[in-house]
Motif scaffolding. Structure first.
Motif, mmCIF file in Angstrom:
data_model
loop_
_atom_site.group_PDB
_atom_site.id
_atom_site.type_symbol
_atom_site.label_atom_id
_atom_site.label_comp_id
_atom_site.label_asym_id
_atom_site.label_seq_id
_atom_site.Cartn_x
_atom_site.Cartn_y
_atom_site.Cartn_z
ATOM 1 N N GLU A 418 0.816 -1.207 0.000
ATOM 2 C CA GLU A 418 0.000 0.000 0.000
ATOM 3 C C GLU A 418 0.852 1.261 0.000
ATOM 4 O O GLU A 418 0.480 2.284 -0.572
ATOM 5 C CB GLU A 418 -0.919 -0.021 1.233
ATOM 6 C CG GLU A 418 -1.864 1.157 1.345
ATOM 7 C CD GLU A 418 -2.714 1.096 2.601
ATOM 8 O OE1 GLU A 418 -3.314 2.133 2.967
ATOM 9 O OE2 GLU A 418 -2.761 0.017 3.241
ATOM 10 N N LEU A 419 2.017 1.172 0.634
ATOM 11 C CA LEU A 419 2.889 2.341 0.777
ATOM 12 C C LEU A 419 3.889 2.488 -0.356
ATOM 13 O O LEU A 419 4.699 3.413 -0.348
ATOM 14 C CB LEU A 419 3.652 2.252 2.108
ATOM 15 C CG LEU A 419 2.808 2.255 3.388
ATOM 16 C CD1 LEU A 419 3.698 2.052 4.604
ATOM 17 C CD2 LEU A 419 2.010 3.546 3.516
ATOM 18 N N LYS A 421 3.851 3.512 -3.496
ATOM 19 C CA LYS A 421 3.897 4.744 -4.286
ATOM 20 C C LYS A 421 4.474 5.922 -3.505
ATOM 21 O O LYS A 421 5.378 6.617 -4.013
ATOM 22 C CB LYS A 421 2.511 5.067 -4.826
ATOM 23 C CG LYS A 421 2.085 4.154 -5.977
ATOM 24 C CD LYS A 421 0.775 4.606 -6.607
ATOM 25 C CE LYS A 421 0.419 3.714 -7.798
ATOM 26 N NZ LYS A 421 -0.876 4.122 -8.424
ATOM 27 N N PRO A 422 3.993 6.210 -2.276
ATOM 28 C CA PRO A 422 4.637 7.302 -1.533
ATOM 29 C C PRO A 422 6.102 7.030 -1.228
ATOM 30 O O PRO A 422 6.914 7.964 -1.192
ATOM 31 C CB PRO A 422 3.801 7.426 -0.254
ATOM 32 C CG PRO A 422 2.991 6.185 -0.161
ATOM 33 C CD PRO A 422 2.793 5.713 -1.555
ATOM 34 N N ARG A 425 8.068 7.966 -4.248
ATOM 35 C CA ARG A 425 8.116 9.425 -4.353
ATOM 36 C C ARG A 425 9.155 9.999 -3.399
ATOM 37 O O ARG A 425 9.929 10.895 -3.767
ATOM 38 C CB ARG A 425 6.729 9.990 -4.041
ATOM 39 C CG ARG A 425 6.611 11.499 -4.138
ATOM 40 C CD ARG A 425 5.170 11.914 -3.930
ATOM 41 N NE ARG A 425 5.026 13.349 -3.757
ATOM 42 C CZ ARG A 425 3.869 13.953 -3.499
ATOM 43 N NH1 ARG A 425 2.764 13.227 -3.387
ATOM 44 N NH2 ARG A 425 3.824 15.258 -3.345
ATOM 45 N N THR A 477 -0.326 4.866 7.273
ATOM 46 C CA THR A 477 -0.438 5.278 5.870
ATOM 47 C C THR A 477 -0.622 6.782 5.754
ATOM 48 O O THR A 477 0.045 7.451 4.951
ATOM 49 C CB THR A 477 -1.615 4.549 5.198
ATOM 50 O OG1 THR A 477 -1.409 3.137 5.284
ATOM 51 C CG2 THR A 477 -1.731 4.953 3.744
ATOM 52 N N THR A 478 -1.521 7.333 6.558
ATOM 53 C CA THR A 478 -1.760 8.778 6.529
ATOM 54 C C THR A 478 -0.505 9.545 6.930
ATOM 55 O O THR A 478 -0.134 10.539 6.289
ATOM 56 C CB THR A 478 -2.917 9.147 7.472
ATOM 57 O OG1 THR A 478 -4.096 8.441 7.071
ATOM 58 C CG2 THR A 478 -3.186 10.645 7.444
ATOM 59 N N LEU A 480 2.661 8.633 6.723
ATOM 60 C CA LEU A 480 3.707 8.569 5.709
ATOM 61 C C LEU A 480 3.374 9.469 4.520
ATOM 62 O O LEU A 480 4.236 10.206 4.027
ATOM 63 C CB LEU A 480 3.914 7.136 5.234
ATOM 64 C CG LEU A 480 5.028 6.992 4.191
ATOM 65 C CD1 LEU A 480 6.401 7.191 4.826
ATOM 66 C CD2 LEU A 480 4.972 5.653 3.478
ATOM 67 N N ARG A 481 2.149 9.433 4.056
ATOM 68 C CA ARG A 481 1.779 10.252 2.907
ATOM 69 C C ARG A 481 1.944 11.743 3.213
ATOM 70 O O ARG A 481 2.433 12.510 2.375
ATOM 71 C CB ARG A 481 0.346 9.934 2.492
ATOM 72 C CG ARG A 481 0.240 8.587 1.765
ATOM 73 C CD ARG A 481 -1.183 8.232 1.428
ATOM 74 N NE ARG A 481 -1.227 7.009 0.604
ATOM 75 C CZ ARG A 481 -2.307 6.265 0.445
ATOM 76 N NH1 ARG A 481 -3.446 6.602 1.027
ATOM 77 N NH2 ARG A 481 -2.266 5.178 -0.314
ATOM 78 N N GLU A 482 1.534 12.152 4.407
ATOM 79 C CA GLU A 482 1.695 13.555 4.784
ATOM 80 C C GLU A 482 3.180 13.919 4.884
ATOM 81 O O GLU A 482 3.599 15.003 4.470
ATOM 82 C CB GLU A 482 0.985 13.819 6.108
ATOM 83 C CG GLU A 482 -0.540 13.759 5.993
ATOM 84 C CD GLU A 482 -1.236 13.940 7.337
ATOM 85 O OE1 GLU A 482 -0.517 13.952 8.379
ATOM 86 O OE2 GLU A 482 -2.472 14.067 7.360
ATOM 87 N N VAL A 484 5.674 12.572 3.242
ATOM 88 C CA VAL A 484 6.270 12.629 1.906
ATOM 89 C C VAL A 484 5.897 13.938 1.200
ATOM 90 O O VAL A 484 6.722 14.542 0.497
ATOM 91 C CB VAL A 484 5.849 11.406 1.073
ATOM 92 C CG1 VAL A 484 6.305 11.548 -0.376
ATOM 93 C CG2 VAL A 484 6.443 10.130 1.673
ATOM 94 N N MET A 485 4.688 14.408 1.397
ATOM 95 C CA MET A 485 4.299 15.702 0.830
ATOM 96 C C MET A 485 5.168 16.824 1.394
ATOM 97 O O MET A 485 5.607 17.718 0.667
ATOM 98 C CB MET A 485 2.821 15.974 1.125
ATOM 99 C CG MET A 485 1.857 15.080 0.349
ATOM 100 S SD MET A 485 0.119 15.346 0.810
ATOM 101 C CE MET A 485 -0.102 17.040 0.241
#
Length: 523
Positions: A418-419, A421-422, A425, A477-478, A480-482, A484-485
Motif C-alpha cells: 500500500e505504501l 507509491k509514496p 516518491r 499510511t496517513t 507517511l503520505r503527509e 512525503v508531501m
C-alpha cells in the motif's frame, strides 16, 4: 566428535548475533538456538568496536523490541544529539561554527559501550536457554542442503552441529557472503581509524565563553553529544562512554587519507595536531587503550535472506558509513526480517515471497542510506552544505525510515504494498537532493569560522517529524503520505538555499518549515 541438532545456529556472538538470539527467544521461546563466538565472554569493556553510538531506529530496537530499557538506563549515556564544528581551528573554540541542538528532541538515543551490552545480552540469552559456545572457531559450514551444518574447533576438540537455519552474524568474516560469492562493491569509498583513551573528554571545557556555554538549555552537556570536528574530506568523532573512556575516530575519503601516515596511533595524533589541535591537546598524555584502522570500509551484499534457511545480519552483509551511526539500525532491520522469516517458517508458512520482498526492502534501505555518503565527503567542511544536509537527512530518516520501523510496517507485506507509491516518491526526492549535495561537495569548501550557532531544535519541520514519530496512535499510511508531501516541499527549499537562489525575503513555505534556521544557514 559430537553431533547436535538445533533449530537455529547463529555464527557470531557480537551485537548482531546476540540481539537476534534474544529477539528469536522473545518471539518463539521454544526455539533451540546455538550461538558460536570466536572471542571469549565476558568481552572486555572499553574495547575497540565500531558502533558506539545509536540513533532512533537502533535505540528503539534495543530498548523496546529487545526489552532492554532498564539496562540502557543503568549502563549507557543518553546522547545529546549529533553536533558538528566547522572552520579553520580557532584559539577560542567558541569561535568555531557549531551545528547542533540547544535542547533534546523527545526520542532518546544513546552512547553505548559495546562490551557492556554484549556481556549483558550473552547472560540474558543464556538464562533463556540459548547455548553459547565462546572461544570457538568455525572450520567448515555447509548451507547447500536443507539441514545446514557447521564444524567448530572449541578448546582443541572438534564439534559439529546441524540446524534448519544458519545465520551469519560474524562481522567482517562474512562467512556466508564469501561462501556464496555474494560480495557487492560499494560506490562509496571511505577509511576509518579509531582509538580509545582512558580519560573523559568534555568539549564543554574547550571554551570559557559564557555565551557559548549558555547556548544549550542543559548546561555542560555538549560532551554527551556525538561530537564531530569537520573538514573537507574528513570528520573526527569524540564519543564519551559510561566507563570513563572516550572514543576518538577519524573518518576520511581517499584524498584526505593520503595526507597522513596512519599506520600507528602516533601518526593519527600528529594528523590531529595539524588539523584539529584542540582535540590533540585534549587527549595529550592520556593512555591509549587500542588502535584500529580499516581501509575502504563500505561494502554491500547481493542477497541477505533466503527461503532456503540462511540469512546474513550486520556487518557480515552490508556496511555504509559510520557518520549518523547507522550500524545498529541495520542490525535492527536485518534481525527483524530474519526473525519474521524464521518464526513464520516454524509455523509452517510459505516464506518464498516474503524472503524476496524483505530482500528488496532491505536493499532499498541500504541504497538510500549509501546515497547520503557517496561522493559527499568533500563537502563535510562546508558549513552551509552540512547545515542543509543534516536537516534533509534527518527529515528523510525520521519521516520515512524511522516511521516504518516504529510502526512495525517493514514486515507487513500488505501495508508495504500500500505504501509503495509514496515510498517511491520519497526515494525520488532523496535522490534529487543527494545529487545536489554531491555536486557541491566537489568544491571542497571550507568557510571561515564565524562563531555561528545553527540550532536544529528551532527547525519546525524537524520538530514535526519527531512529534509524528512519537505519536503511535496516528495511522501509518496517513502519516507517511503527509510526511512525503512535506519532504517534497523541503527538497525544493533545500535546493534553493544550497544554490543561493532564494530572495532576501523569506517565503511563507520557508518560514513554516525552516523558521529562523534559514538565516543561520545563510550567515
Amino acid at each position: 566428535m559430537s553431533n547436535s541438532k538445533k533449530d537455529v545456529i547463529i555464527a557470531g556472538g557480537g551485537l548482531a548475533g546476540l540481539s537476534l538470539a534474544r529477539q528469536l527467544k522473545n518471539s518463539r521461546p521454544e526455539l533451540d538456538i546455538l550461538v558460536v563466538e570466536r572471542n571469549q565472554f565476558p568481552v572486555p569493556e572499553k574495547t575497540a568496536k565500531v558502533g558506539e553510538s545509536t540513533v532512533e531506529i537502533g535505540s528503539r530496537y534495543l530498548k523496546k523490541t529487545l526489552d532492554m530499557g532498564d539496562h540502557f538506563t543503568k549502563r549507557h549515556l543518553r546522547k545529546h544529539g549529533l553536533r558538528c564544528f566547522f572552520g579553520e581551528p580557532q584559539s577560542d573554540f567558541s569561535q568555531q561554527d557549531e551545528l547542533g541542538v540547544s535542547q533534546l528532541f523527545g526520542i532518546p538515543t544513546y552512547q553505548i559501550d559495546r562490551g557492556a551490552i554484549e556481556n549483558h545480552l550473552k547472560e540474558s540469552i543464556s538464562q533463556s536457554g540459548v547455548q553459547v559456545i565462546d572461544g570457538a572457531s568455525i572450520d567448515e559450514l555447509n548451507i547447500s542442503e536443507s539441514q545446514k551444518r557447521i564444524s567448530i574447533d572449541h578448546s582443541g576438540s572438534k564439534e559439529s552441529f546441524e540446524s534448519k537455519w544458519l545465520i551469519d552474524a560474524a562481522g567482517r568474516q562474512s562467512l556466508i557472503k564469501n561462501k556464496l560469492n555474494l560480495h557487492q562493491d560499494s560506490a562509496h569509498k571511505g577509511n576509518a581509524l579509531w582509538f580509545r583513551i582512558d580519560a573523559q573528554i568534555k568539549l564543554d571545557d574547550w571554551s570559557s565563553n559564557q555565551q557559548w556555554q549558555d547556548r544549550t538549555t542543559d548546561k555542560n552537556t555538549r560532551w554527551l553529544s556525538t561530537n564531530h570536528l569537520m573538514g573537507p574530506g574528513y570528520w573526527v568523532w569524540v564519543i564519551p562512554l559510561d566507563n570513563g573512556a572516550t572514543s576518538i575516530g577519524i573518518v576520511m575519503d581517499d584524498q584526505a587519507f593520503a595526507s597522513g601516515d596512519f599506520t600507528t596511533v602516533n601518526g593519527a595524533k600528529a594528523w590531529l595536531a595539524k588539523h584539529q589541535p584542540r582535540c590533540a591537546d585534549a587527549i595529550a598524555g592520556s593512555k591509549v587503550l587500542d588502535y584500529v584502522v580499516i581501509n575502504d570500509y563500505s561494502h554491500g551484499c547481493q542477497q541477505m535472506f533466503s527461503d532456503q534457511g540462511w540469512g546474513v545480519s550486520g556487518e557480515s552483509g552490508v556496511f555504509a558509513d559510520p557518520f549518523y551511526s547507522p550500524g545498529s539500525d541495520f542490525i535492527a532491520f536485518n534481525n527483524t526480517f530474519i526473525n519474521r522469516l524464521i518464526c513464520d517458517d516454524a509455523s509452517g508458512a510459505d516464506i518464498r515471497f516474503q524472503s524476496r520482498l524483505f530482500q528488496s526492502i532491505n536493499q532499498s534501505f541500504f541504497e538510500n542510506t549509501l546515497s547520503i555518503y557517496t561522493g559527499q565527503y568533500g563537502g563535510f567542511g562546508d558549513r552551509r552544505m552540512m547545515s542543509l544536509k543534516l536537516v534533509w537527512d534527518y527529515s528523510y530518516y525520521w519521516g520515512v525510515l524511522s516511521l516504518l520501523f516504529f510502526r512495525e510496517a517493514i514486515t507487513d507485506v500488505s501495508l508495504m504494498r500500500e505504501l509503495s507509491k509514496p515510498l517511491m516518491r520519497a526515494q525520488s526526492a532523496n535522490q534529487r537532493v543527494q545529487a545536489a549535495f554531491r555536486e557541491r561537495a566537489k568544491r571542497r569548501v571550507l568557510l571561515p569560522a564565524a562563531g555561528v550557532f545553527m540550532d536544529q531544535y528551532l527547525v519546525p519541520c524537524l520538530r514535526h517529524f519527531n512529534t509524528v514519530l512519537e505519536d503511535e496512535s496516528r495511522d501509518t499510511t496517513t502519516s507517511l503520505r503527509e510526511n512525503v508531501m512535506l519532504l517534497d516541499r523541503i527538497a525544493d527549499i533545500t535546493l534553493d538555499l544550497l544554490n543561493d537562489s532564494t530572495s532576501s525575503k523569506m517565503s511563507d513555505s520557508e518560514k513554516e518549515l525552516f523558521g529562523d534556521y534559514r538565516h543561520m544557514v545563510l550567515a
